[in-house]
Design an enzyme around this catalytic site. Structure first.
Site, PDB file in Angstrom:
ATOM      1  N   HIS A 118     -73.177  13.542 -24.344  1.00  0.00           N
ATOM      2  CA  HIS A 118     -72.547  12.314 -24.267  1.00  0.00           C
ATOM      3  C   HIS A 118     -73.261  11.210 -24.159  1.00  0.00           C
ATOM      4  CE1 HIS A 118     -69.372  15.371 -23.590  1.00  0.00           C
ATOM      5  NE2 HIS A 118     -68.672  14.369 -23.419  1.00  0.00           N
ATOM      6  N   HIS A 177     -74.348  16.931 -15.301  1.00  0.00           N
ATOM      7  CA  HIS A 177     -75.570  16.792 -15.749  1.00  0.00           C
ATOM      8  C   HIS A 177     -76.207  15.785 -14.372  1.00  0.00           C
ATOM      9  CE1 HIS A 177     -75.648  17.241 -19.929  1.00  0.00           C
ATOM     10  NE2 HIS A 177     -74.603  16.530 -20.292  1.00  0.00           N
TER      11      HIS A 177
END
Length: 358
Positions: A118, A177
């Site tokens: 992303h 993440h």
């Protein structure tokens, strides 16, 4: 290793801090995670930019596809864990007192975590958009225009970094993440975008060139996977971990697996090549109507509306290989719609209207 465990444990502390102190911003952070979703490139950013500037739109798809391909290779090389499963399996916490990290419907990504796809996709595409916008102002020569260019540059790059930081925080907040993974993703994305600033050949690429590129990317990725599998290294090691530690099995989506992203991107690149080298594109986007503002506005509106309909097309997931084939076809159809089908229909409609008026 000890250093990596320390990096991960510090990352977990940051995630806990965000989830505790930024709970009020949960909806905004979830939204920013969606903003950074690479799939938005094909359904929102590309339709807008291609009709405004075909050079920028074409570059955007190439940057997105090559960037995501490098992201896949990096993920396979770096073997990065994701926080939501790492805290469950690490042995560094005493007495099995692993920290509690909250999960969300978009937490359970199934691929490896480093670098963040992303963050990488968002940075490379927004870099292309910002540099494209600034290219219009850099031509201004008089003193007042130069000052305006500098102000515009500062404003746009500020927007760029605000978006990237927000996307990074959102990905860390949802525990998908670690902080170092999103930082690596941002700078890797910028490097890919900068490389394409010096690659003008993509603007004149033939359909054969698109097909050769697609074939190379697919064979290299598949070959890399098979060679390591022969060496008893499973590059899909992250999928069972995601399935095991995801709080809700319904949050596991085959669309987040490594090969799903690869197939989706190859489909988009093929669709772009097919569209740009089609007679419909030449007739409409290279014809006399292409310079008209009304033509471009209609193309943008029709493209965005049509692409939203693709969201209602659900691909069956019970057979993995069928899913990949249909995903490739759906991804190819999106840029083909933007580049050829919609402009040709708008061009035909405008031509019919003009004939009636005459």
């Amino acid at each position: 290793s000890t250093k990596m465990d320390l990096l991960h444990s510090n990352g977990v502390l940051i995630i806990q801090h965000l989830q505790r102190d930024y709970r009020a911003y949960q909806d905004f952070l979830n939204f920013m995670s969606h903003v950074g979703d690479p799939r938005n490139i094909f359904s929102i950013y590309f339709p807008l930019w291609f009709q405004l500037n075909q050079v920028v739109g074409t570059k955007m798809i190439w940057v997105a596809v090559i960037g995501d391909w490098f992201n896949l290779i990096f993920k396979w090389i770096l073997f990065g864990h994701r926080p939501y499963w790492w805290v469950q399996e690490t042995m560094i916490y005493p007495n099995q007192s692993s920290p509690c990290l909250e999960q969300f419907p978009i937490t359970c990504e199934t691929g490896p975590g480093s670098p963040s796809g992303h963050a990488m996709g968002s940075s490379c595409v927004w870099y292309v958009m910002v540099t494209a916008a600034l290219s219009y102002t850099v031509r201004w020569k008089d003193k007042s225009a130069v000052t305006l260019h500098r102000l515009t540059r500062s404003f746009l790059w500020s927007i760029f970094w605000i978006i990237q930081i927000s996307v990074c925080i959102s990905r860390v907040f949802i525990a998908t993440h670690f902080p170092h993974q999103v930082i690596l993703g941002v700078f890797a994305g910028i490097l890919v975008a900068q490389a394409f600033e010096r690659t003008p050949a993509i603007q004149t690429a033939s359909l054969r060139m698109y097909m050769k590129t697609n074939l190379f990317l697919f064979i290299f990725a598949l070959g890399f996977y098979l060679v390591l599998k022969l060496l008893d290294i499973d590059l899909l090691w992250s999928v069972p971990k995601a399935k095991k530690w995801c709080a809700n099995p319904d949050w596991i989506n085959i669309d987040t697996t490594p090969f799903a992203g690869l197939v989706r991107n190859l489909g988009a690149l093929f669709g772009l090549g097919l569209g740009i080298n089609s007679e419909m594109f030449i007739t409409s986007c290279k014809g006399k109507n292409s310079c008209k503002i009304s033509f471009r506005i209609l193309c943008i509106a029709a493209s965005l509306a049509t692409l939203q309909l693709y969201n209602f097309v659900t691909i069956p997931t019970y057979t993995e290989y069928l899913f990949y084939i249909l995903s490739f076809c759906k991804s190819a159809a999106m840029p083909l719609t933007v580049v050829a089908l919609v402009p040709y229909c708008v061009h035909s409609l405008m031509r019919t209207t003009e004939k009636k008026l005459n």
